[in-house]
Design an enzyme around this catalytic site. Sequence first.
Site, PDB file in Angstrom:
ATOM      1  N   ILE B 148       0.847  -1.198   0.000  1.00 42.37           N
ATOM      2  CA  ILE B 148       0.000   0.000   0.000  1.00 42.37           C
ATOM      3  C   ILE B 148       0.879   1.244   0.000  1.00 42.37           C
ATOM      4  O   ILE B 148       1.812   1.354   0.813  1.00 42.37           O
ATOM      5  CB  ILE B 148      -0.922   0.014   1.238  1.00 42.37           C
ATOM      6  CG1 ILE B 148      -1.774  -1.250   1.238  1.00 42.37           C
ATOM      7  CG2 ILE B 148      -1.795   1.245   1.257  1.00 42.37           C
ATOM      8  CD1 ILE B 148      -2.263  -1.633   2.596  1.00 42.37           C
ATOM      9  N   CYS B 149       0.584   2.165  -0.890  1.00 42.40           N
ATOM     10  CA  CYS B 149       1.304   3.429  -0.991  1.00 42.40           C
ATOM     11  C   CYS B 149       2.815   3.168  -1.141  1.00 42.40           C
ATOM     12  O   CYS B 149       3.229   2.433  -2.020  1.00 42.40           O
ATOM     13  CB  CYS B 149       0.974   4.309   0.209  1.00 42.40           C
ATOM     14  SG  CYS B 149       1.459   6.024  -0.014  1.00 42.40           S
ATOM     15  N   GLN B 150       3.646   3.731  -0.258  1.00 44.07           N
ATOM     16  CA  GLN B 150       5.086   3.481  -0.369  1.00 44.07           C
ATOM     17  C   GLN B 150       5.386   1.986  -0.215  1.00 44.07           C
ATOM     18  O   GLN B 150       6.324   1.456  -0.820  1.00 44.07           O
ATOM     19  CB  GLN B 150       5.832   4.274   0.708  1.00 44.07           C
ATOM     20  CG  GLN B 150       7.342   4.201   0.589  1.00 44.07           C
ATOM     21  CD  GLN B 150       8.038   4.788   1.815  1.00 44.07           C
ATOM     22  OE1 GLN B 150       7.595   4.630   2.953  1.00 44.07           O
ATOM     23  NE2 GLN B 150       9.138   5.483   1.579  1.00 44.07           N
TER      24      GLN B 150
END
Lengths: 364, 379
Positions: B148-150
């Site tokens: 998720i995300c980074q």
Amino acid sequence: MNKGADVVDLWLKTQKEFMGSWLEGTRKLQDVLSDFISSGEQAAGGKGFDFRDIYSSWMNPSANYFAGQAKAEDFKVVEDTFQKLFSDSNVYMKLFNIWKPIFSKMQEKTLRPDSYWDMMDPANYMKILEEVLGFCSPAAMAESYKQAAKIFNIGVDSAKEFSGPWSEAFRKNWQTMPGFLDGHLSDSILKNFHSMFGAYDATFGKALNMPAVWKDREKVELCLKSFDDLSSYLEKSIEYQYRMYSTGLKAMGRVMEAIVGRTNGEGKIGGFSEFLDIWVQENEKTFHEMFNTEEFAKFQGEYLDSALNVRRHYFKLMELHLYDFPVAVRSEMDDLYKQVYELKRQVRSLQKTVKDLQPKEATA
Amino acid sequence: MNAPFLTLDAKGIISEAGNFTSKFIKTMETLSEIEEIDVGTAPKELVFREDKIKLYHYIPTAEIKCSVPVLITYALVNRYYMLDLQPDRSLIRNLQQLGLDLYIIDWDYPTKVDMYLSLDDYINGYLNDCVDFIRESTGHRKVNLMGICQGGTFSTVYSAIYPGKIKNLVTLVTPIDFAGNGGLLNLWARYFNADTLADTFKVIPGDFLNNGFLMMMPFTLNISKYKEMLEFTDSREKMMNFLRMEKWIFDSPGQTGECYRQFMKDFYQENKLIKGTLKIGDRKVDLKNITMPLLNVYAKADHLVPPNSTKPLNELVGSKDKELYEFNGGHIGVFVGSRSQKELAPAIAQWLIKRAHENATERAGGKTVEKKRAGRRKK
């Protein structure tokens, strides 16, 4: 022709040249300032004025004078000339008489170490003074003038190099004059400090950059550096606040337009809550327009950088102050952390190697 | 021009001020009743630990339909409970109920002793060790990786370096292409001096990073949000959920200086992942090495990771089975929104379960599985 008179003539001539050059330099300076004040900042650089002219006007004739003296054939003439010049004043005896009561009082005290006796004996002291100041050696005189000429020549060149950054700093500071006159005091002062620090850093600062001169030198230098960083940060901070404020004003204008549009079309807005929604919406939109530009992003990066520089140099300064105390300073802890980090990596790597070897051992 | 404020009558102003005061008092009452903000309540056990990094296994609460375990990673600036904020709106609980076997990494809070930890340590070190632990402890040669995300970027990089260990890759709101101007984060990060930041802070504070995120929508996130809070002030449960979200947002671990330095320079400023010039430690990252099935989820209204930063991944990987899923919401909505629970969680679970049963087909014929599904899925 009387050689003694020649020496005096040459001396007087160089003094006259010096005064003439100095007056000329002063005149130029006044012209520049006059033009600058009358026609604004461009005039400061427009006349081709160089601050180094003032140095040159004084240094060159002085250097020429010493160079001329060093070439004199008969130093006895020089000695005689100066003896004649000072004969009426009887400078040595006067100097001796000044010190004599002090030495006499010192001799009357019980503290009279033998090793100091010769130095304190008025007769001996007078002899020493004669040797030092007596113009008794033509060779010493020749060397003295030769060295003086050399030093002055070097000084002239060095002064040009040295004065360049300061000249540039003064030029920049003069350019802030319109700002001063318009009342932008804080901004102009910060810029002035920054340009003066730049000149300092390029001249005295370089000399002080010599390694390990003494620890307090680092503190002084860091203090100045921190102050310069702070001034750069404040300058950016003022600009940042200005951008925020002017964007806020623009947004408020849009809020008013939106409310007027709403009240014209639908009667009236439904209270403070609705006003707040409009206010947030218009502000968000207006600020996003500014945030979403390369120009703002670049400025923000510089602003952040200037703030971090202040912090970084302040920490270094703190560390220097704490260095003599029995505490671990930041850089020492960083070294320790580095070692811990590298050891952990080594352990992890070795653990994996051991793990990889285990099945082979089992099957062997 | 009319004078707009004169249209507000005195009666209305007094009435609104009274209502506001009443709501404010009720808010204070409700807040005083809440003693603890509980988050991350789904039952889990600590199964692996390395330095500060912990690996949790969520204790299954339903029949496991996807036998391949799923390892979840997220951004270093977040906490592991981000997918399990409230019991009735928990992506973790939801995915468990749908039949997934879940593991999650807890990156914890780095302190100055961790300042030298680099991307190499996080990806080739901790993440790889967690994957290996799950592989060894469950007997699976490959695991499913969900980032998720980074954490999605980390998962993508990891999958490119170790494709043999990953069965399926799921990325959610993951920045891949950092060159686009779609988001303020991409634009601003280009002008940050990563060296000065890393050398000054040593560990970039979470508050510093958080302030940057808040600055992207300063009025909405700092004013409107709290105005809206007053609207559900009389409901303890709603207030609790609001506080859970606030706790998650402001509970932000820092990032180690070295990791931040490389992430800013190599990803945001030089876009090396896209250019194929990225190296993590001594390992080159080639996205074409990603040949496992890919589900790439982006949020249509994502202000942190704009869609044009996420979508290019599908064009860059070597996978034949790849799917792009458009989530109708914002960045945070992907983890905690009601739509996330109703739509996204089932979509992810179904996608993974389906691939758990399609192994034979994939191995035998290398069949491309690219289906346009109903709803918002796009190829």
